[in-house]
Every structure is written in C-alpha cells, then in structure tokens.
Design a protein around this motif. Structure first.
Motif, PDB file in Angstrom:
ATOM      1  N   SER A 137      -2.609 -15.032   5.102  1.00  0.00           N
ATOM      2  CA  SER A 137      -2.588 -14.545   3.723  1.00  0.00           C
ATOM      3  C   SER A 137      -1.357 -13.672   3.489  1.00  0.00           C
ATOM      4  O   SER A 137      -0.997 -12.847   4.331  1.00  0.00           O
ATOM      5  CB  SER A 137      -3.844 -13.732   3.424  1.00  0.00           C
ATOM      6  OG  SER A 137      -4.990 -14.546   3.449  1.00  0.00           O
ATOM      7  N   GLN A 174      -1.281 -11.819   0.649  1.00  0.00           N
ATOM      8  CA  GLN A 174      -1.812 -10.684  -0.088  1.00  0.00           C
ATOM      9  C   GLN A 174      -3.158 -10.258   0.479  1.00  0.00           C
ATOM     10  O   GLN A 174      -3.845 -11.041   1.132  1.00  0.00           O
ATOM     11  CB  GLN A 174      -1.977 -11.031  -1.567  1.00  0.00           C
ATOM     12  CG  GLN A 174      -0.671 -11.208  -2.330  1.00  0.00           C
ATOM     13  CD  GLN A 174      -0.924 -11.398  -3.811  1.00  0.00           C
ATOM     14  OE1 GLN A 174      -1.799 -12.157  -4.216  1.00  0.00           O
ATOM     15  NE2 GLN A 174      -0.157 -10.708  -4.638  1.00  0.00           N
ATOM     16  N   THR A 175      -3.499  -9.017   0.203  1.00  0.00           N
ATOM     17  CA  THR A 175      -4.814  -8.490   0.542  1.00  0.00           C
ATOM     18  C   THR A 175      -5.553  -8.151  -0.744  1.00  0.00           C
ATOM     19  O   THR A 175      -5.018  -7.451  -1.609  1.00  0.00           O
ATOM     20  CB  THR A 175      -4.698  -7.232   1.415  1.00  0.00           C
ATOM     21  OG1 THR A 175      -4.112  -7.578   2.667  1.00  0.00           O
ATOM     22  CG2 THR A 175      -6.066  -6.615   1.668  1.00  0.00           C
ATOM     23  N   SER A 176      -6.764  -8.660  -0.876  1.00  0.00           N
ATOM     24  CA  SER A 176      -7.618  -8.294  -2.004  1.00  0.00           C
ATOM     25  C   SER A 176      -8.401  -7.046  -1.629  1.00  0.00           C
ATOM     26  O   SER A 176      -9.044  -7.011  -0.575  1.00  0.00           O
ATOM     27  CB  SER A 176      -8.580  -9.431  -2.342  1.00  0.00           C
ATOM     28  OG  SER A 176      -7.888 -10.521  -2.900  1.00  0.00           O
ATOM     29  N   TYR A 221     -12.794  -4.411   6.724  1.00  0.00           N
ATOM     30  CA  TYR A 221     -11.539  -5.160   6.656  1.00  0.00           C
ATOM     31  C   TYR A 221     -11.757  -6.528   7.287  1.00  0.00           C
ATOM     32  O   TYR A 221     -12.179  -6.639   8.431  1.00  0.00           O
ATOM     33  CB  TYR A 221     -10.415  -4.424   7.377  1.00  0.00           C
ATOM     34  CG  TYR A 221      -9.138  -5.226   7.474  1.00  0.00           C
ATOM     35  CD1 TYR A 221      -8.598  -5.854   6.342  1.00  0.00           C
ATOM     36  CD2 TYR A 221      -8.464  -5.374   8.694  1.00  0.00           C
ATOM     37  CE1 TYR A 221      -7.431  -6.594   6.427  1.00  0.00           C
ATOM     38  CE2 TYR A 221      -7.300  -6.113   8.778  1.00  0.00           C
ATOM     39  CZ  TYR A 221      -6.783  -6.725   7.649  1.00  0.00           C
ATOM     40  OH  TYR A 221      -5.635  -7.466   7.724  1.00  0.00           O
ATOM     41  N   GLU A 267      -9.633  -9.740   8.189  1.00  0.00           N
ATOM     42  CA  GLU A 267      -8.246 -10.202   8.301  1.00  0.00           C
ATOM     43  C   GLU A 267      -8.169 -11.718   8.153  1.00  0.00           C
ATOM     44  O   GLU A 267      -8.961 -12.463   8.725  1.00  0.00           O
ATOM     45  CB  GLU A 267      -7.632  -9.799   9.642  1.00  0.00           C
ATOM     46  CG  GLU A 267      -6.167 -10.179   9.764  1.00  0.00           C
ATOM     47  CD  GLU A 267      -5.500  -9.597  10.988  1.00  0.00           C
ATOM     48  OE1 GLU A 267      -4.284  -9.734  11.117  1.00  0.00           O
ATOM     49  OE2 GLU A 267      -6.225  -8.992  11.817  1.00  0.00           O
ATOM     50  N   ASN A 277      -9.313 -14.947  -1.340  1.00  0.00           N
ATOM     51  CA  ASN A 277      -9.530 -13.563  -0.921  1.00  0.00           C
ATOM     52  C   ASN A 277     -10.251 -12.732  -1.970  1.00  0.00           C
ATOM     53  O   ASN A 277     -11.145 -11.945  -1.656  1.00  0.00           O
ATOM     54  CB  ASN A 277      -8.179 -12.907  -0.586  1.00  0.00           C
ATOM     55  CG  ASN A 277      -7.543 -13.491   0.660  1.00  0.00           C
ATOM     56  OD1 ASN A 277      -8.163 -14.255   1.377  1.00  0.00           O
ATOM     57  ND2 ASN A 277      -6.298 -13.131   0.900  1.00  0.00           N
ATOM     58  N   LEU A 318     -11.323  -4.730   2.187  1.00  0.00           N
ATOM     59  CA  LEU A 318     -10.014  -5.353   2.178  1.00  0.00           C
ATOM     60  C   LEU A 318     -10.132  -6.729   2.833  1.00  0.00           C
ATOM     61  O   LEU A 318     -10.648  -6.834   3.955  1.00  0.00           O
ATOM     62  CB  LEU A 318      -8.973  -4.516   2.901  1.00  0.00           C
ATOM     63  CG  LEU A 318      -8.613  -3.164   2.266  1.00  0.00           C
ATOM     64  CD1 LEU A 318      -9.525  -2.070   2.780  1.00  0.00           C
ATOM     65  CD2 LEU A 318      -7.152  -2.804   2.546  1.00  0.00           C
ATOM     66  N   ASP A 345      -5.055  -7.146  -6.017  1.00  0.00           N
ATOM     67  CA  ASP A 345      -4.484  -7.945  -4.933  1.00  0.00           C
ATOM     68  C   ASP A 345      -3.106  -7.367  -4.659  1.00  0.00           C
ATOM     69  O   ASP A 345      -2.234  -7.383  -5.534  1.00  0.00           O
ATOM     70  CB  ASP A 345      -4.368  -9.425  -5.336  1.00  0.00           C
ATOM     71  CG  ASP A 345      -5.722 -10.082  -5.502  1.00  0.00           C
ATOM     72  OD1 ASP A 345      -6.543  -9.967  -4.576  1.00  0.00           O
ATOM     73  OD2 ASP A 345      -5.954 -10.710  -6.546  1.00  0.00           O
ATOM     74  N   ARG A 348      -1.174  -2.732   2.277  1.00  0.00           N
ATOM     75  CA  ARG A 348      -2.577  -2.555   1.893  1.00  0.00           C
ATOM     76  C   ARG A 348      -3.060  -1.136   2.160  1.00  0.00           C
ATOM     77  O   ARG A 348      -3.768  -0.550   1.332  1.00  0.00           O
ATOM     78  CB  ARG A 348      -3.458  -3.580   2.607  1.00  0.00           C
ATOM     79  CG  ARG A 348      -3.438  -3.510   4.114  1.00  0.00           C
ATOM     80  CD  ARG A 348      -4.377  -4.541   4.754  1.00  0.00           C
ATOM     81  NE  ARG A 348      -4.329  -4.481   6.203  1.00  0.00           N
ATOM     82  CZ  ARG A 348      -3.520  -5.217   6.964  1.00  0.00           C
ATOM     83  NH1 ARG A 348      -2.703  -6.081   6.394  1.00  0.00           N
ATOM     84  NH2 ARG A 348      -3.526  -5.099   8.274  1.00  0.00           N
ATOM     85  N   LYS A 368       0.290  -7.686   1.430  1.00  0.00           N
ATOM     86  CA  LYS A 368      -0.505  -7.440   2.638  1.00  0.00           C
ATOM     87  C   LYS A 368       0.036  -6.278   3.469  1.00  0.00           C
ATOM     88  O   LYS A 368      -0.729  -5.449   3.978  1.00  0.00           O
ATOM     89  CB  LYS A 368      -0.553  -8.721   3.472  1.00  0.00           C
ATOM     90  CG  LYS A 368      -1.434  -8.637   4.707  1.00  0.00           C
ATOM     91  CD  LYS A 368      -1.499  -9.982   5.413  1.00  0.00           C
ATOM     92  CE  LYS A 368      -2.415  -9.933   6.630  1.00  0.00           C
ATOM     93  NZ  LYS A 368      -2.496 -11.257   7.297  1.00  0.00           N
ATOM     94  N   GLY A 403      -7.728 -10.128   3.687  1.00  0.00           N
ATOM     95  CA  GLY A 403      -6.425 -10.758   3.646  1.00  0.00           C
ATOM     96  C   GLY A 403      -5.557 -10.354   4.814  1.00  0.00           C
ATOM     97  O   GLY A 403      -5.961  -9.569   5.666  1.00  0.00           O
TER      98      GLY A 403
END
Length: 420
Positions: A249, A251-253, A243, A245, A151, A418, A318, A324, A321, A420
C-alpha cells in the motif's frame, strides 16, 4: 448602478423558517408523516422500518431481507417489477442501516396509485426466490472481497469493532462466512418478525389529499400484529490502537475516535461545533495542518455520526504511508490545542457562518426536509432542536469549546486504527 467592487451586505439568519411535517394515522394506526413542499408534481415516499442491524438475530440478515424484497413477489418476478419501475420512471432504493431499513421511491404523482400497489405486494407478499438469493449472495461476496482489499473500508470496519466490540450490532461487520450462512428460511422468519407490520411512512413533495387516501386504502385496512423489536446491547470496547500493515500500500487509512453522547444530550450541539472547528469543513484546523502545511493527505475530516442508541465521533483520512505516525501525532496536537487554547474571534466567526450557511443550504428540497424530519424524529427529538442548534452556534464561547473538548475529545480517550 450596481458597484461590483463592493461585497453585498452580510446578514445572519436569526430564526429558521422550516417546513415541518404533519402527522396523520391510517385507519390501522400506522403513522404517515407529510411534508408539503415543492412545486413539481412528484413526491418522495419513504417506508421506514425498525429492522436495521441492531435488531437482527443473525449477522447480515437485515441487509439480505431488505434487498430480497425487490427480487420478486408471489405474483411478479424481479424482471417484471424492474420493468414496471422503468415504465413509470420510478427511482427506488432498498437500504439497511445500523438502526433502520428503508424502502424509498421518487415518483410522479400520476403514477403513485400503480406504484403503491406494487410496493404493498413487495412488502407483504415477497417470494424470496432461491435463484435470486444465490445471485445476491454471490454479488455481495464479490463486493466484500473487493472492499476488504480497500484500506479505507477495512479501517472503518475495524474501527467500529474496536469502539463497540465485535459482537455488538454497531461493531460487527458482514463477513463472507455470515453471507454463506443466511438461508431462505432465515429471511422469511426475519420478514415475519421485523419487516411486516412495522412500517411508517414519510412522504414529501407536492402531496395531495388523494395520495393519503390511496395510502390508507392500500396500507391502512389490514389489522397489524406488530412485533416487539426491543434489544439491548452494551459496548465492549477493544484496544485503544490497531495497526494492520499492507506491504504494497502507498497510503495508510486512519480512523480515530470514540463512542460518545446521543444527539438528544444537552452537550451534543457544542460537541458538534468543536468537531467542526477541528475538521468539519475545508478551512478546518486538520485540513490546514495535515493537508496544506504538511502535505500528508488530500483530505481529512472529523464528524459526529448520530445513531439511535449511540453516536460515533470519527476522524478519518488516507495519508502517505511513510508519514502515518506523524499524521496521528499532528491530529493529537490539534486536539490538545483545541482544549487548551481559546479559539480566536476570527476563526469563531468563520465557523459560525459556515455552520449556519451549511444548514440553510441543506433545507432547499422536499427530500432535504424529509431528512431533517427523520434526523430528529427517529432520534427522540423535535423541530426545536434546529432552533437550539442555530442559537448555540451563534452564542458559543471559546471557553465553552475548550471545556467541551476536554470533556469529550481528550486524546487519551480515543481509539485509532491504521490500515496500510
């Protein structure tokens, strides 16, 4: 007797005692920038070439050409070259950035004559063997597939694409299709037009006069036919937000930022101070809020990444999720606070001491000093930048921080990605 219950007195550095580079020219006019520092009988030699991603006519060509320099010459195979480097204990790097390609090596003084002859052969008589090209291509394709599933890597790539545009050298990223499209003929042509005859040297360490004579004898006798590496591109920014998706995941980077002023701009140092307050050190506002208070992330940062033709202002993290959107909102809240509320005296003291201390800690080694030279010289600055930096850090006011944040860091001007 030393009283260990009392902290030692604190003294703030006033002036910079920085070992500066001296510049000479070889017989054919090639510059050699010399930094005489260090006590060990070794040098770091860097060959700097204006042949980065900015100049490539085909996506990925600068990277492939630079990497292929070490894969064999007209007289030596890659195995022979690798064995010679191991024998002489040489550390080498062949790297390509958005602006430049660099060939660097750390070598003991006594082995420099042998290494210079090999490096000259690699730069001026590479063979670009087909089998090595295919091996390099396959490795890069596999690496790219792995990176595209990460990500943070994918978010960084999409961020630059939004900020500069997919066709801009700073915005395009290396696709698998582009990797397959690079041919040996492309590499040979780019070597002739952008690599050969364009080098400069930066040598740091216990440099001796005989080293400079060697460089001149090996690299300074050829008449150069330097190409004109001029290209102009204008950013073509995309949407303000994106974004992507990824269902599984955890986590979201996130990447938030914009294109901004050059390092040579009079406001650059003030903007650097503002981004440091925001997220440039462990005790920064973003770290306190999003890591320590909210627990959304292990780490978050804001920084300026100066390039030759632009600068990237980047906030990256990061985050969990599920949080975010909250993380993005908290980042924007901290930016709003920085541009509408004066920084306290205690926080200003902390940031000033951190920035000055970090700078002084970054000029310890010959390699550090070479980096300090390159970070000004290749961005159109001189050593006076560092004294101006110290002066601005010591004297900036809370009101100026608010003004500079309003001017360059308003949340409405920022792109955010974003993944993740």
């Amino acid at each position: 007797m030393l009283d260990r219950t009392q902290a030692p007195p604190f003294a703030q550095a006033e002036n910079i005692d920085l070992t500066k580079a001296e510049t000479i020219k070889l017989d054919n006019g090639v510059p050699v920038h010399i930094i005489r520092a260090g006590t060990q009988p070794a040098v770091k030699l860097e060959i700097v070439i204006p042949a980065g991603k900015w100049y490539e006519p085909k996506n990925g060509l600068a990277w492939f050409t630079t990497k292929m320099l070490k894969e064999g010459t007209q007289h030596k195979s890659s195995e022979v070259i690798s064995s010679l480097f191991d024998y002489y204990g040489v550390e080498t790097e062949f790297e390509t950035s958005l602006d430049r390609s660099e060939v660097s090596m750390k070598v003991m003084n006594k082995h420099l004559p042998n290494i210079l002859a090999i490096i000259h052969e690699m730069l001026y008589a590479p063979s670009f063997p087909d089998n090595e090209l295919e091996t390099l291509r396959n490795i890069k394709i596999q690496e790219s597939r792995v990176e595209n599933n990460q990500n943070h890597t994918f978010a960084s790539r999409k961020f630059r694409e939004l900020v500069y545009g997919a066709d801009h050298p700073y915005g395009k990223f290396f696709t698998e299709e582009a990797m397959r499209d690079i041919s040996k003929e492309d590499i040979k042509a780019y070597h002739q037009s952008h690599i050969k005859d364009t080098e400069e040297f930066v040598i740091a360490g216990r440099v001796e006069d005989e080293h400079l004579k060697l460089i001149n004898n090996i690299f300074g006798q050829k008449k150069l036919d330097k190409p004109q590496n001029e290209s102009n591109y204008n950013p073509s920014p995309g949407d303000k937000s994106l974004y992507v998706e990824k269902e599984h995941s955890l986590q979201t980077s996130l990447r938030i930022g914009r294109e901004t002023i050059l390092k040579s701009h009079e406001d650059f140092i003030d903007l650097k101070i503002a981004t440091t307050i925001l997220g440039g050190y462990f005790g920064s506002r973003l770290m306190k809020n999003i890591r320590e208070e909210k627990g959304y992330t292990y780490g978050i940062s804001s920084t300026l990444l100066p390039l030759e033709k632009s600068t990237i202002l980047l906030i990256g993290s990061d985050v969990i999720k599920e949080y975010r959107n909250e993380a993005v909102e908290e980042i924007f809240n901290e930016i709003r606070n920085l541009r509408t509320k004066p920084v306290s005296e205690s926080e200003m003291d902390t940031v000033q001491n951190y920035m000055i201390g970090a700078f002084l800690g970054s000029i310890d080694t010959p390699s550090d000093l070479a980096d300090k030279f390159k970070n000004t010289y290749y961005l159109g600055l001189d050593y006076g930048y560092y004294q101006r930096f110290m002066n601005r850090v010591r004297n900036i006011t809370p009101e100026r921080i608010m003004e500079i944040t309003e001017k360059y860091l308003h949340e409405d001007t920022l792109h955010h990605v974003l993944v993740g």
